[in-house]
Design a protein around this motif. Structure first.
Motif, PDB file in Angstrom:
ATOM      1  N   TYR A   8     -12.563  99.831 -43.260  1.00 20.86           N
ATOM      2  CA  TYR A   8     -12.819  99.712 -41.824  1.00 20.86           C
ATOM      3  C   TYR A   8     -12.294  98.383 -41.305  1.00 20.86           C
ATOM      4  CZ  TYR A   8     -15.450 100.054 -37.424  1.00 20.86           C
ATOM      5  OH  TYR A   8     -15.809 100.116 -36.106  1.00 20.86           O
ATOM      6  N   ASP A   9     -12.617  97.305 -42.022  1.00 19.39           N
ATOM      7  CA  ASP A   9     -12.174  95.983 -41.587  1.00 19.39           C
ATOM      8  C   ASP A   9     -10.665  95.826 -41.702  1.00 19.39           C
ATOM      9  OD1 ASP A   9     -14.619  95.035 -40.766  1.00 19.39           O
ATOM     10  OD2 ASP A   9     -15.112  94.094 -42.683  1.00 19.39           O
ATOM     11  N   MET A  10     -10.042  96.518 -42.662  1.00 20.19           N
ATOM     12  CA  MET A  10      -8.593  96.447 -42.796  1.00 20.19           C
ATOM     13  C   MET A  10      -7.906  97.079 -41.584  1.00 20.19           C
ATOM     14  SD  MET A  10      -5.882  95.542 -44.326  1.00 20.19           S
ATOM     15  CE  MET A  10      -6.493  94.969 -45.917  1.00 20.19           C
ATOM     16  N   GLU A 233     -14.883 114.265 -45.674  1.00 24.52           N
ATOM     17  CA  GLU A 233     -15.735 113.086 -45.792  1.00 24.52           C
ATOM     18  C   GLU A 233     -15.009 111.955 -46.509  1.00 24.52           C
ATOM     19  OE1 GLU A 233     -20.285 111.860 -47.106  1.00 24.52           O
ATOM     20  OE2 GLU A 233     -19.518 113.883 -47.519  1.00 24.52           O
ATOM     21  N   HIS A 234     -14.259 112.303 -47.543  1.00 26.68           N
ATOM     22  CA  HIS A 234     -13.560 111.277 -48.331  1.00 26.68           C
ATOM     23  C   HIS A 234     -12.439 110.619 -47.535  1.00 26.68           C
ATOM     24  CE1 HIS A 234     -12.009 109.250 -51.886  1.00 26.68           C
ATOM     25  NE2 HIS A 234     -10.801 109.658 -51.551  1.00 26.68           N
ATOM     26  N   SER A 235     -11.732 111.400 -46.715  1.00 32.47           N
ATOM     27  CA  SER A 235     -10.545 110.879 -46.037  1.00 32.47           C
ATOM     28  C   SER A 235     -10.831 110.282 -44.659  1.00 32.47           C
ATOM     29  CB  SER A 235      -9.489 111.990 -45.896  1.00 32.47           C
ATOM     30  OG  SER A 235      -9.996 113.073 -45.137  1.00 32.47           O
ATOM     31  N   MET A 236     -11.901 110.722 -43.988  1.00 38.89           N
ATOM     32  CA  MET A 236     -12.128 110.317 -42.601  1.00 38.89           C
ATOM     33  C   MET A 236     -13.307 109.375 -42.399  1.00 38.89           C
ATOM     34  SD  MET A 236      -9.721 111.770 -40.970  1.00 38.89           S
ATOM     35  CE  MET A 236      -8.586 113.177 -40.973  1.00 38.89           C
ATOM     36  N   ILE A 237     -14.276 109.379 -43.293  1.00 40.99           N
ATOM     37  CA  ILE A 237     -15.504 108.626 -43.057  1.00 40.99           C
ATOM     38  C   ILE A 237     -15.426 107.229 -43.681  1.00 40.99           C
ATOM     39  CG2 ILE A 237     -17.994 108.598 -43.373  1.00 40.99           C
ATOM     40  CD1 ILE A 237     -16.854 110.793 -41.483  1.00 40.99           C
ATOM     41  N   GLN A 238     -15.797 106.237 -42.878  1.00 39.68           N
ATOM     42  CA  GLN A 238     -15.864 104.849 -43.343  1.00 39.68           C
ATOM     43  C   GLN A 238     -17.189 104.249 -42.893  1.00 39.68           C
ATOM     44  OE1 GLN A 238     -12.409 102.855 -41.795  1.00 39.68           O
ATOM     45  NE2 GLN A 238     -10.959 104.222 -42.815  1.00 39.68           N
ATOM     46  N   GLN A 239     -17.435 103.030 -43.348  1.00 38.20           N
ATOM     47  CA  GLN A 239     -18.644 102.332 -42.930  1.00 38.20           C
ATOM     48  C   GLN A 239     -18.261 101.138 -42.072  1.00 38.20           C
ATOM     49  OE1 GLN A 239     -20.311 102.252 -47.069  1.00 38.20           O
ATOM     50  NE2 GLN A 239     -22.244 102.598 -45.994  1.00 38.20           N
ATOM     51  N   VAL A 240     -19.025 100.953 -40.999  1.00 43.80           N
ATOM     52  CA  VAL A 240     -18.730  99.894 -40.037  1.00 43.80           C
ATOM     53  C   VAL A 240     -18.729  98.536 -40.735  1.00 43.80           C
ATOM     54  CG1 VAL A 240     -19.517  98.752 -37.921  1.00 43.80           C
ATOM     55  CG2 VAL A 240     -19.711 101.244 -38.162  1.00 43.80           C
ATOM     56  N   GLY A 241     -17.727  97.720 -40.399  1.00 41.91           N
ATOM     57  CA  GLY A 241     -17.587  96.404 -41.012  1.00 41.91           C
ATOM     58  C   GLY A 241     -18.561  95.379 -40.462  1.00 41.91           C
ATOM     59  N   PHE A 242     -18.375  94.150 -40.941  1.00 37.07           N
ATOM     60  CA  PHE A 242     -19.351  93.089 -40.689  1.00 37.07           C
ATOM     61  C   PHE A 242     -19.310  92.542 -39.260  1.00 37.07           C
ATOM     62  CE2 PHE A 242     -18.552  93.086 -45.250  1.00 37.07           C
ATOM     63  CZ  PHE A 242     -19.843  93.072 -45.762  1.00 37.07           C
ATOM     64  N   GLN A 243     -18.303  92.924 -38.470  1.00 34.85           N
ATOM     65  CA  GLN A 243     -18.135  92.338 -37.146  1.00 34.85           C
ATOM     66  C   GLN A 243     -19.069  92.932 -36.090  1.00 34.85           C
ATOM     67  OE1 GLN A 243     -14.064  92.497 -35.890  1.00 34.85           O
ATOM     68  NE2 GLN A 243     -14.412  91.374 -33.981  1.00 34.85           N
ATOM     69  N   LYS A 250     -22.264 104.801 -41.425  1.00 38.46           N
ATOM     70  CA  LYS A 250     -21.122 105.678 -41.699  1.00 38.46           C
ATOM     71  C   LYS A 250     -20.636 106.300 -40.396  1.00 38.46           C
ATOM     72  CE  LYS A 250     -22.055 106.897 -46.515  1.00 38.46           C
ATOM     73  NZ  LYS A 250     -22.231 108.012 -47.493  1.00 38.46           N
ATOM     74  N   VAL A 251     -19.319 106.198 -40.175  1.00 43.57           N
ATOM     75  CA  VAL A 251     -18.738 106.672 -38.930  1.00 43.57           C
ATOM     76  C   VAL A 251     -17.384 107.326 -39.200  1.00 43.57           C
ATOM     77  CG1 VAL A 251     -19.847 104.876 -37.523  1.00 43.57           C
ATOM     78  CG2 VAL A 251     -17.570 104.460 -38.494  1.00 43.57           C
ATOM     79  N   TYR A 252     -16.960 108.103 -38.200  1.00 47.75           N
ATOM     80  CA  TYR A 252     -15.569 108.544 -38.121  1.00 47.75           C
ATOM     81  C   TYR A 252     -14.922 107.553 -37.154  1.00 47.75           C
ATOM     82  CZ  TYR A 252     -11.592 111.679 -37.093  1.00 47.75           C
ATOM     83  OH  TYR A 252     -10.342 112.227 -36.921  1.00 47.75           O
ATOM     84  N   PRO A 253     -14.165 106.570 -37.652  1.00 50.14           N
ATOM     85  CA  PRO A 253     -13.702 105.465 -36.806  1.00 50.14           C
ATOM     86  C   PRO A 253     -12.802 105.919 -35.663  1.00 50.14           C
ATOM     87  CG  PRO A 253     -13.439 104.940 -39.139  1.00 50.14           C
ATOM     88  CD  PRO A 253     -13.753 106.403 -39.044  1.00 50.14           C
ATOM     89  N   GLY A 254     -12.972 105.275 -34.522  1.00 49.17           N
ATOM     90  CA  GLY A 254     -12.152 105.607 -33.366  1.00 49.17           C
ATOM     91  C   GLY A 254     -10.672 105.401 -33.632  1.00 49.17           C
ATOM     92  N   LEU A 255     -10.320 104.355 -34.376  1.00 49.26           N
ATOM     93  CA  LEU A 255      -8.914 104.086 -34.637  1.00 49.26           C
ATOM     94  C   LEU A 255      -8.296 105.144 -35.541  1.00 49.26           C
ATOM     95  CD1 LEU A 255      -8.970 100.196 -35.015  1.00 49.26           C
ATOM     96  CD2 LEU A 255      -8.248 101.560 -33.049  1.00 49.26           C
ATOM     97  N   VAL A 256      -9.083 105.705 -36.452  1.00 47.59           N
ATOM     98  CA  VAL A 256      -8.594 106.808 -37.281  1.00 47.59           C
ATOM     99  C   VAL A 256      -8.399 108.059 -36.425  1.00 47.59           C
ATOM    100  CG1 VAL A 256      -9.137 108.325 -39.238  1.00 47.59           C
ATOM    101  CG2 VAL A 256      -9.664 105.875 -39.360  1.00 47.59           C
ATOM    102  N   GLN A 257      -9.341 108.289 -35.519  1.00 47.19           N
ATOM    103  CA  GLN A 257      -9.198 109.418 -34.595  1.00 47.19           C
ATOM    104  C   GLN A 257      -7.953 109.258 -33.732  1.00 47.19           C
ATOM    105  OE1 GLN A 257     -13.038 110.361 -32.528  1.00 47.19           O
ATOM    106  NE2 GLN A 257     -13.803 108.669 -33.756  1.00 47.19           N
ATOM    107  N   LEU A 258      -7.740 108.050 -33.230  1.00 52.78           N
ATOM    108  CA  LEU A 258      -6.589 107.793 -32.365  1.00 52.78           C
ATOM    109  C   LEU A 258      -5.281 108.078 -33.096  1.00 52.78           C
ATOM    110  CD1 LEU A 258      -5.525 106.783 -29.669  1.00 52.78           C
ATOM    111  CD2 LEU A 258      -5.625 104.446 -30.579  1.00 52.78           C
ATOM    112  N   ALA A 259      -5.216 107.705 -34.361  1.00 55.08           N
ATOM    113  CA  ALA A 259      -4.016 107.995 -35.145  1.00 55.08           C
ATOM    114  C   ALA A 259      -3.769 109.496 -35.218  1.00 55.08           C
ATOM    115  CB  ALA A 259      -4.152 107.402 -36.551  1.00 55.08           C
ATOM    116  N   SER A 260      -4.854 110.271 -35.343  1.00 56.81           N
ATOM    117  CA  SER A 260      -4.716 111.732 -35.378  1.00 56.81           C
ATOM    118  C   SER A 260      -4.253 112.265 -34.031  1.00 56.81           C
ATOM    119  CB  SER A 260      -6.052 112.373 -35.772  1.00 56.81           C
ATOM    120  OG  SER A 260      -6.476 111.938 -37.038  1.00 56.81           O
TER     121      SER A 260
END
Length: 440
Positions: A8-10, A233-243, A250-260
């Motif tokens: 997520y942080d990457m 779950e393995h490919s789309m789900i991440q955990q929110v970073g420290f920021q 656990k979330v489906y990150p917006g930036l991953v969705q945007l890439a799709s």
């Protein structure tokens, strides 16, 4: 946990880096000394930097509603502001207050999608309805900002939120559900019909929603059928970073969705950004030109709770629980046929590639308790997905039909229901439902 938080942080680091590179290119390309050098590359560099910096910085910012004041009959502007009516951890019920205006006869709840974009995606829809109605909207929160202590949020929780919001606004309400929430709005209305019949809305309009995803195949439904839940779950789900406040959720990150989103129409987006860079370089762009207006909203994405995303795919798309009338909430089966008092309209776009024609109108077959004369469907032949709720097709054709439908529903609610002369009422005094064969 660390692996997914690191991922997520990457992704956030990549976004931040691109925004920084764009800002650097913009600053470097407009360095005053370069103005003495007639080299167009510096101007092109600055244009590239302006577009890139704006694009990547918008990805983590929730857009403003920015509703313009409405004119009154006496020529004064009526300012529009927002009032939170019900506040909950994962979403609020928000009203658009038109200051200085008396309450309107039409009362509309817009159920916004929780599908990657903020509720502000419906800004144009709100603007088009405000002159003729009091409007509320479901304003879903970015999951990255919700602490883990707030608990889970899945399709059942979403449905219960809608039940609460509709009960808060009362039975003279007209609900319009747009895209993703259409199946769950239908389920929430059915749950109200069972638990508190007097709290049901007056009318329900479902626009471009996947009531029965199998009714017409699209890339979205094909993806859902090809991929297993484990792979998803393995490919789309991440955990929110420290920021963020939701660290560890656990979330489906917006930036991953945007890439799709972008991948689905990559050529179109690449051409749009190339043309915008050239327009900026030539001095033909502006702060609120069509490109910036669209992409300021399109690129602003939010994280979805993992359990909501996964349960939507598993239960709505794969399990077809709404389409088969097998949906349950807290172990209780929800019978869509229990809806009897609500007039229902479905709207579809003939060129909708997200929720193709046939998916939304399937709701009418499930509404066995609603008389045929209180069910209707409309297809806008040339409209795509966005056009049926915010584009020219919505403004010119669909919006007037929806408002007429709402007015017809209000008139019908004031007429006493008559039973056929040759029909006997059952012991409970309710009029028997019509035949399940629905003519659309």
């Amino acid at each position: 946990m660390i692996r997914t938080m690191a991922a997520y942080d990457m992704i956030e680091t990549i976004r931040n880096t691109n925004a920084w590179l764009g800002s650097t290119a913009l600053t470097f390309g407009r360095y005053p000394a370069f103005a003495m050098m007639p080299n167009p590359m510096f101007n092109l560099m600055a244009a590239w930097g302006e577009v890139v910096e704006r694009s990547f910085s918008r990805m983590i910012v929730k857009p403003d509603w920015d509703i313009e004041p409405l004119p009154s009959e006496d020529g004064h502007d009526m300012v529009v502001d927002l009032d939170v009516v019900v506040s909950r951890p994962f979403g609020d019920l928000v009203k658009f207050n038109v200051n200085g205006r008396d309450p309107m006869a039409r009362r509309i709840l817009l159920v916004a999608p929780m599908s990657g974009h903020y509720a502000t995606l419906l800004r144009k829809t709100v603007v088009s309805l405000l002159p003729d109605a009091d409007v509320w909207v479901t304003d879903w929160h970015n999951a990255r900002d919700i602490p883990v202590s707030a608990g889970k949020f899945d399709v059942e929780d979403y449905t219960l939120y809608l039940v609460e919001f509709m009960k808060e606004l009362g039975p003279d309400l007209n609900v319009i559900a747009i895209c993703q929430p259409a199946p769950l709005t239908l389920a929430a209305t059915a749950l109200l019909a069972e638990r508190d019949p007097d709290a049901q809305p007056r009318t329900l309009t479902l626009i471009g929603g996947p009531i029965d995803p199998d009714a017409a195949a699209t890339d979205v439904t094909d993806f859902g059928s090809r991929v297993t839940m484990g792979q998803l779950e393995h490919s789309m789900i991440q955990q929110v970073g420290f920021q963020y406040a939701g660290v560890g959720r656990k979330v489906y990150p917006g930036l991953v969705q945007l890439a799709s989103f972008i991948t689905m129409n990559a050529d179109t987006h690449m051409a749009s950004f190339r043309d915008q860079i050239l327009r900026v370089a030539e001095g033909k762009s502006s702060e609120h030109d069509r490109h910036n207006q669209f992409y300021d909203e399109y690129l602003a994405v939010m994280d979805m709770p993992a359990e909501f995303y996964l349960s939507t795919v598993e239960r709505i798309f794969k399990g077809l629980e709404i389409a088969r009338n097998e949906f349950t909430v807290e172990g209780h089966p929800v019978d869509i046929g229990a809806i009897t008092k609500v007039a229902v309209m479905t709207v579809e776009g003939g060129k909708d590639d997200i929720s193709a024609p046939g998916q939304c109108v399937a709701a009418l077959d499930l509404l066995t308790g609603v008389p045929d004369d209180r069910k209707t469907n409309y297809i806008e032949p040339e409209a795509g997905h966005y056009g049926i709720f915010a584009g020219a097709s919505w403004r010119r054709n669909i919006r007037p039909l929806v408002l007429d439908f709402i007015d017809d529903g209000a008139a019908a609610s004031k007429r006493p229901r008559r039973r056929p002369a040759n029909a006997d009422l059952p012991p409970d005094g309710r009029i028997p439902p019509p035949s399940p064969n629905v003519a659309v």
